[in-house]
Scaffold this motif. Structure first.
Motif, mmCIF file in Angstrom:
data_model
loop_
_atom_site.group_PDB
_atom_site.id
_atom_site.type_symbol
_atom_site.label_atom_id
_atom_site.label_comp_id
_atom_site.label_asym_id
_atom_site.label_seq_id
_atom_site.Cartn_x
_atom_site.Cartn_y
_atom_site.Cartn_z
ATOM 1 N N ARG A 131 0.840 -1.197 0.000
ATOM 2 C CA ARG A 131 0.000 0.000 0.000
ATOM 3 C C ARG A 131 0.875 1.247 0.000
ATOM 4 N NH1 ARG A 131 -2.516 -3.358 3.955
ATOM 5 N NH2 ARG A 131 -4.626 -4.013 3.381
ATOM 6 N N SER A 132 0.262 2.373 -0.300
ATOM 7 C CA SER A 132 0.995 3.629 -0.276
ATOM 8 C C SER A 132 0.043 4.757 0.103
ATOM 9 C CB SER A 132 1.629 3.934 -1.644
ATOM 10 O OG SER A 132 0.629 4.061 -2.637
ATOM 11 N N GLY A 133 0.610 5.854 0.622
ATOM 12 C CA GLY A 133 -0.162 7.050 0.908
ATOM 13 C C GLY A 133 -1.302 6.822 1.876
ATOM 14 N N PRO A 134 -2.467 7.398 1.575
ATOM 15 C CA PRO A 134 -3.627 7.311 2.470
ATOM 16 C C PRO A 134 -4.064 5.885 2.759
ATOM 17 C CG PRO A 134 -3.968 8.994 0.797
ATOM 18 C CD PRO A 134 -2.747 8.233 0.396
ATOM 19 N N ASP A 135 -3.807 4.968 1.836
ATOM 20 C CA ASP A 135 -4.218 3.576 2.050
ATOM 21 C C ASP A 135 -3.503 2.970 3.257
ATOM 22 O OD1 ASP A 135 -5.894 3.746 -0.086
ATOM 23 O OD2 ASP A 135 -4.498 2.804 -1.507
ATOM 24 N N VAL A 136 -2.225 3.348 3.444
ATOM 25 C CA VAL A 136 -1.478 2.839 4.599
ATOM 26 C C VAL A 136 -2.084 3.377 5.884
ATOM 27 C CG1 VAL A 136 0.755 2.804 5.776
ATOM 28 C CG2 VAL A 136 0.654 2.592 3.291
ATOM 29 N N GLY A 137 -2.414 4.675 5.882
ATOM 30 C CA GLY A 137 -3.003 5.281 7.069
ATOM 31 C C GLY A 137 -4.318 4.643 7.455
ATOM 32 N N GLU A 138 -5.173 4.370 6.469
ATOM 33 C CA GLU A 138 -6.464 3.755 6.751
ATOM 34 C C GLU A 138 -6.295 2.330 7.241
ATOM 35 O OE1 GLU A 138 -10.540 3.179 7.192
ATOM 36 O OE2 GLU A 138 -9.255 4.949 7.144
ATOM 37 N N ALA A 139 -5.360 1.583 6.631
ATOM 38 C CA ALA A 139 -5.108 0.218 7.082
ATOM 39 C C ALA A 139 -4.555 0.208 8.504
ATOM 40 C CB ALA A 139 -4.123 -0.471 6.130
ATOM 41 N N LEU A 140 -3.703 1.174 8.806
ATOM 42 C CA LEU A 140 -3.142 1.273 10.156
ATOM 43 C C LEU A 140 -4.243 1.571 11.172
ATOM 44 C CD1 LEU A 140 -0.636 1.330 11.986
ATOM 45 C CD2 LEU A 140 -0.375 3.765 11.425
ATOM 46 N N ARG A 141 -5.146 2.472 10.815
ATOM 47 C CA ARG A 141 -6.248 2.809 11.712
ATOM 48 C C ARG A 141 -7.097 1.580 12.009
ATOM 49 N NH1 ARG A 141 -11.597 4.282 11.881
ATOM 50 N NH2 ARG A 141 -11.873 3.662 9.708
ATOM 51 N N LYS A 142 -7.455 0.839 10.969
ATOM 52 C CA LYS A 142 -8.292 -0.346 11.158
ATOM 53 C C LYS A 142 -7.575 -1.409 11.988
ATOM 54 C CE LYS A 142 -11.081 0.190 6.962
ATOM 55 N NZ LYS A 142 -11.420 -0.385 5.632
ATOM 56 N N ALA A 143 -6.279 -1.572 11.741
ATOM 57 C CA ALA A 143 -5.521 -2.576 12.486
ATOM 58 C C ALA A 143 -5.418 -2.195 13.961
ATOM 59 C CB ALA A 143 -4.130 -2.734 11.876
ATOM 60 N N ARG A 144 -5.253 -0.911 14.216
ATOM 61 C CA ARG A 144 -5.161 -0.464 15.607
ATOM 62 C C ARG A 144 -6.508 -0.595 16.319
ATOM 63 N NH1 ARG A 144 -0.961 4.712 14.904
ATOM 64 N NH2 ARG A 144 0.921 3.479 15.394
ATOM 65 N N ILE A 145 -7.586 -0.325 15.615
ATOM 66 C CA ILE A 145 -8.912 -0.509 16.205
ATOM 67 C C ILE A 145 -9.139 -1.983 16.531
ATOM 68 C CG2 ILE A 145 -11.395 -0.421 15.713
ATOM 69 C CD1 ILE A 145 -10.835 2.148 14.113
ATOM 70 N N ALA A 146 -8.689 -2.861 15.629
ATOM 71 C CA ALA A 146 -8.815 -4.296 15.894
ATOM 72 C C ALA A 146 -7.986 -4.699 17.108
ATOM 73 C CB ALA A 146 -8.377 -5.082 14.661
ATOM 74 N N ALA A 147 -6.801 -4.105 17.247
ATOM 75 C CA ALA A 147 -5.957 -4.410 18.405
ATOM 76 C C ALA A 147 -6.615 -3.938 19.693
ATOM 77 C CB ALA A 147 -4.589 -3.758 18.238
ATOM 78 N N ILE A 148 -7.261 -2.770 19.632
ATOM 79 C CA ILE A 148 -7.978 -2.256 20.800
ATOM 80 C C ILE A 148 -9.134 -3.174 21.154
ATOM 81 C CG2 ILE A 148 -9.476 -0.382 21.599
ATOM 82 C CD1 ILE A 148 -7.685 1.538 19.963
ATOM 83 N N ALA A 149 -9.858 -3.643 20.135
ATOM 84 C CA ALA A 149 -10.982 -4.554 20.369
ATOM 85 C C ALA A 149 -10.505 -5.835 21.038
ATOM 86 C CB ALA A 149 -11.679 -4.862 19.053
ATOM 87 N N GLY A 150 -9.367 -6.350 20.572
ATOM 88 C CA GLY A 150 -8.840 -7.562 21.174
ATOM 89 C C GLY A 150 -8.436 -7.360 22.621
ATOM 90 N N ALA A 151 -7.811 -6.218 22.895
ATOM 91 C CA ALA A 151 -7.378 -5.939 24.264
ATOM 92 C C ALA A 151 -8.555 -5.605 25.175
ATOM 93 C CB ALA A 151 -6.386 -4.785 24.266
ATOM 94 N N LYS A 152 -9.625 -5.115 24.586
ATOM 95 C CA LYS A 152 -10.776 -4.670 25.372
ATOM 96 C C LYS A 152 -11.730 -5.815 25.710
ATOM 97 C CE LYS A 152 -13.850 -0.631 25.460
ATOM 98 N NZ LYS A 152 -15.047 -1.185 26.031
ATOM 99 N N SER A 153 -11.627 -6.910 25.023
ATOM 100 C CA SER A 153 -12.548 -8.014 25.262
ATOM 101 C C SER A 153 -12.372 -8.552 26.676
ATOM 102 C CB SER A 153 -12.309 -9.143 24.242
ATOM 103 O OG SER A 153 -10.990 -9.625 24.360
ATOM 104 N N GLY A 154 -13.451 -8.921 27.293
ATOM 105 C CA GLY A 154 -13.405 -9.390 28.680
ATOM 106 C C GLY A 154 -13.853 -8.291 29.624
ATOM 107 N N ALA A 155 -13.923 -8.639 30.883
ATOM 108 C CA ALA A 155 -14.418 -7.729 31.910
ATOM 109 C C ALA A 155 -13.385 -6.667 32.238
ATOM 110 C CB ALA A 155 -14.781 -8.507 33.176
ATOM 111 N N LEU A 156 -13.849 -5.545 32.720
ATOM 112 C CA LEU A 156 -12.974 -4.487 33.202
ATOM 113 C C LEU A 156 -12.350 -4.943 34.508
ATOM 114 C CD1 LEU A 156 -12.249 -1.501 32.503
ATOM 115 C CD2 LEU A 156 -14.066 -0.814 34.048
ATOM 116 N N VAL A 157 -11.033 -4.914 34.546
ATOM 117 C CA VAL A 157 -10.332 -5.390 35.751
ATOM 118 C C VAL A 157 -9.428 -4.301 36.287
ATOM 119 C CG1 VAL A 157 -10.397 -7.798 35.030
ATOM 120 C CG2 VAL A 157 -8.474 -6.374 34.321
ATOM 121 N N ASP A 158 -9.031 -4.466 37.551
ATOM 122 C CA ASP A 158 -8.132 -3.490 38.155
ATOM 123 C C ASP A 158 -6.762 -3.542 37.475
ATOM 124 O OD1 ASP A 158 -10.039 -2.788 39.897
ATOM 125 O OD2 ASP A 158 -9.279 -3.947 41.589
ATOM 126 N N PRO A 159 -6.059 -2.400 37.408
ATOM 127 C CA PRO A 159 -4.732 -2.376 36.802
ATOM 128 C C PRO A 159 -3.740 -3.165 37.638
ATOM 129 C CG PRO A 159 -5.224 -0.284 37.862
ATOM 130 C CD PRO A 159 -6.493 -1.084 37.884
#
Length: 411
Positions: free
Chosen positions: A383-411
């Motif tokens: 990919r190049s240009g804006p396509d990389v940025g959009e792919a990065l955004r989607k990948a980071r959102i997916a990473a957040i979703a993976g980390a967010k799954s499960g109950a909220l726990v104490d740090p």
């Protein structure tokens, strides 16, 4: 020539506190004497010298005479004939007007050691009223020493009130006000700085945006302390506990709820949109006091985002990504940790909740860590240009979703 250790070094030793910088006063010497002994002169307004080996400061004994309004309006007289007692007399508080000779004996003409024992902050003499900066210094010392049991002598507080009522604080430069505020925020009990200035009727002259919070009610089910000004005091002290000595965190804690002073009366005790309303007074305060950009930027984003962090477990992964991006948290990762700390201080800075857990802080840090671990190179794949940025955004959102799954726990 006689040399004495003076000021904070003597005071802190008597309090059993760690040693800081050593300042010395030299009795019976001239500028020429100091230069001949190898000292390097650095003071412009009065003779201050650096020791040729240790680099510590040595000042000639001096007296001061008021010549104009404000904290800079003094004529300084330094001369070998000026005595040690005359030099100590010009100082602000008795606990700072103690000298120690080379043999360890104390020169204490104004009872500073006794005031340290009593835990009292007391002015040295009537010349206190000539320097409006001393009002802020009193409040700043209380931020440091209130936890040791210090109080302000009634006669000193009366002088501070008189100075405030006569408009003396208007003569202070923004730079000096900011310096004292930043030092107070680095203290153990920043709330004592605010309370002292309020007791002296001086907070409205120095920090009107903060003074306006006192008496503004909040919903008791969320804020048992009810008064917004009291809440800010508690938040500042909690910030000092969570991030000791960090005035960037402290300033954001101080400013996070400024918008509550702008809530229409008919909406109280609710504060809808206070996080957005708070941005304008933060900017106004920062411009007036010439607050550093780092402090201003964190204060603004903490005002804007603190409710979002409090309800982090309700936010969608894409919304969390947007929050991080708004805070510039991908380029400046430390901001997310700072935001989490200020939000924890806000949550625990409430009556009876100082020991509460704040799992949202740990969750925010984990989601941010998961997102920032994804790099552009990981998603480029031709990919190049804006396509990389959009792919990065989607990948980071997916990473957040993976980390967010499960109950909220104490740090």
């Amino acid at each position: 020539m006689r040399i004495y250790l003076v000021g904070g070094a003597v005071r802190d030793a008597l309090l059993g506190l760690p040693a800081g910088d050593n300042d010395h006063v030299v009795v019976g010497a001239s500028v020429q004497d100091m230069l001949a002994a190898g000292y390097r002169q650095v003071g412009r307004d009065f003779p201050v010298f650096l020791h040729p080996h240790s680099g510590e400061e040595y000042a000639l004994t001096r007296t001061e005479r008021k010549s104009a309004r404000g904290h800079t309006g003094f004529v300084v007289h330094a001369d070998p004939s000026v005595t040690l007692e005359e030099d100590l007399r010009r100082r602000d508080f008795t606990i700072n007007a103690i000298a120690r000779a080379a043999d360890g004996s104390l020169v204490d003409p104004f009872g500073g050691a006794a005031d340290i024992e009593r835990r009292v902050l007391r002015h040295v003499g009537d010349a206190f009223v000539e320097d409006p900066l001393r009002v802020l210094r009193a409040a700043r010392f209380m931020a440091r020493f209130a936890s040791l049991g210090f109080t302000i002598a009634p006669e000193t507080l009366a002088l501070m009130r008189s100075m405030a009522e006569h408009g003396e604080l208007a003569e202070l430069t923004p730079e000096r006000v900011w310096q004292e505020l930043a030092k107070a925020l680095r203290g153990n009990t920043p709330s004592a700085f605010l309370r002292t200035l309020r007791d002296a009727n001086a907070l409205r002259a120095v920090l009107p945006e903060v003074d306006a919070l006192y008496g503004v009610p909040q919903r008791a089910e969320y804020h048992p302390e009810i008064d917004t000004g009291v809440h800010v005091e508690l938040v500042c002290d909690m910030a000092a506990t969570l991030a000791p000595g960090d005035d960037v965190i402290g300033f954001a804690a101080l400013c996070h709820d400024l918008g509550k002073a702008l809530t229409p009366i008919d909406e109280l005790p609710k504060h809808v949109m206070h996080e957005q309303r708070g941005i304008a007074p933060i900017i106004a305060l920062c411009e007036r006091l010439k607050v550093p950009a780092e402090h201003r930027e964190l204060a603004v984003l903490c005002s804007r985002e603190h409710l979002n962090v409090h309800r982090l477990d309700e936010l969608k992964p894409a919304t969390v990504h947007e929050l991080v991006a708004r805070c510039d948290g991908f380029r400046k990762p430390v901001r997310i940790d700072q935001l989490a700390t200020v939000c924890e201080a806000d949550a625990r800075g409430r009556a009876g909740l100082s020991e509460a857990t704040y799992p949202q802080g740990g969750l925010l840090r984990r989601l941010h860590a998961a997102a920032i671990a994804v790099r552009a190179a990981d998603v480029a794949n031709g990919r190049s240009g804006p396509d990389v940025g959009e792919a990065l955004r989607k990948a980071r959102i997916a990473a957040i979703a993976g980390a967010k799954s499960g109950a909220l726990v104490d740090p």
